[in-house]
Design a protein around this motif. Sequence first.
Motif, PDB file in Angstrom:
ATOM      1  N   PHE A 165      48.774  17.419 -13.434  1.00 16.86           N
ATOM      2  CA  PHE A 165      49.874  18.188 -14.012  1.00 16.86           C
ATOM      3  C   PHE A 165      49.563  18.591 -15.455  1.00 16.86           C
ATOM      4  O   PHE A 165      49.972  19.643 -15.909  1.00 16.86           O
ATOM      5  CB  PHE A 165      51.186  17.401 -13.962  1.00 16.86           C
ATOM      6  N   PHE A 166      48.893  17.698 -16.181  1.00 18.70           N
ATOM      7  CA  PHE A 166      48.529  17.965 -17.570  1.00 18.70           C
ATOM      8  C   PHE A 166      47.038  17.724 -17.729  1.00 18.70           C
ATOM      9  O   PHE A 166      46.456  16.892 -17.032  1.00 18.70           O
ATOM     10  CB  PHE A 166      49.285  17.030 -18.532  1.00 18.70           C
ATOM     11  N   THR A 167      46.437  18.435 -18.669  1.00 17.38           N
ATOM     12  CA  THR A 167      45.046  18.135 -19.009  1.00 17.38           C
ATOM     13  C   THR A 167      45.039  16.909 -19.911  1.00 17.38           C
ATOM     14  O   THR A 167      46.054  16.566 -20.528  1.00 17.38           O
ATOM     15  CB  THR A 167      44.390  19.319 -19.745  1.00 17.38           C
ATOM     16  N   MET A 168      43.897  16.267 -20.013  1.00 18.66           N
ATOM     17  CA  MET A 168      43.797  15.108 -20.894  1.00 18.66           C
ATOM     18  C   MET A 168      44.038  15.517 -22.347  1.00 18.66           C
ATOM     19  O   MET A 168      44.662  14.776 -23.110  1.00 18.66           O
ATOM     20  CB  MET A 168      42.428  14.427 -20.737  1.00 18.66           C
ATOM     21  N   ALA A 169      43.573  16.693 -22.734  1.00 17.13           N
ATOM     22  CA  ALA A 169      43.786  17.163 -24.113  1.00 17.13           C
ATOM     23  C   ALA A 169      45.277  17.315 -24.412  1.00 17.13           C
ATOM     24  O   ALA A 169      45.749  16.900 -25.476  1.00 17.13           O
ATOM     25  CB  ALA A 169      43.063  18.492 -24.337  1.00 17.13           C
ATOM     26  N   ILE A 170      46.036  17.881 -23.480  1.00 19.21           N
ATOM     27  CA  ILE A 170      47.482  18.024 -23.679  1.00 19.21           C
ATOM     28  C   ILE A 170      48.152  16.659 -23.686  1.00 19.21           C
ATOM     29  O   ILE A 170      49.041  16.402 -24.504  1.00 19.21           O
ATOM     30  CB  ILE A 170      48.088  18.956 -22.609  1.00 19.21           C
ATOM     31  N   PHE A 171      47.729  15.768 -22.818  1.00 20.42           N
ATOM     32  CA  PHE A 171      48.300  14.421 -22.789  1.00 20.42           C
ATOM     33  C   PHE A 171      48.106  13.723 -24.132  1.00 20.42           C
ATOM     34  O   PHE A 171      49.042  13.164 -24.693  1.00 20.42           O
ATOM     35  CB  PHE A 171      47.673  13.590 -21.665  1.00 20.42           C
TER      36      PHE A 171
END
Length: 141
Positions: A111-117
Amino acid sequence: MARINMGKVVVAGLLAGLVLNVGDFLINGVLMAADFQATATRLGLDPAVMDSGSTIATWVIVDFVMGIVLVWNYAAVRPRFGPGPATAIVGAVAPFLAITLIMFGLTGMGFFTMAIFVKSTLFSAINFAIGAVAGAWLYSE
């Protein structure tokens, strides 16, 4: 041990919720707007639904409820750690970690990229700390 003053928890929690709402507007609407727009596009989400009044109202309510949870948790740990901002931040750790673990699970699902997380988690930690301290400032037994 003093009992938790639930009336003051609600009032102080609403202040904390207001702070969380302002912070979330800045985080999600300004600092990470492009990130979340890219995520919505990648997931094929309808931008009209994401920006609708009912979606915004839902998140506003969530932040106010979270503010109450933060102050309630502060009131619960206050007798053990003493009043003050450091205790407010300690009280914010458990709700913050619970949400962060859920978001990490959603990241693992794509659902989210690691960068966004990571970016979202850092901004949210700051927002939670400021909201908890604001609510603790207003709370008293």
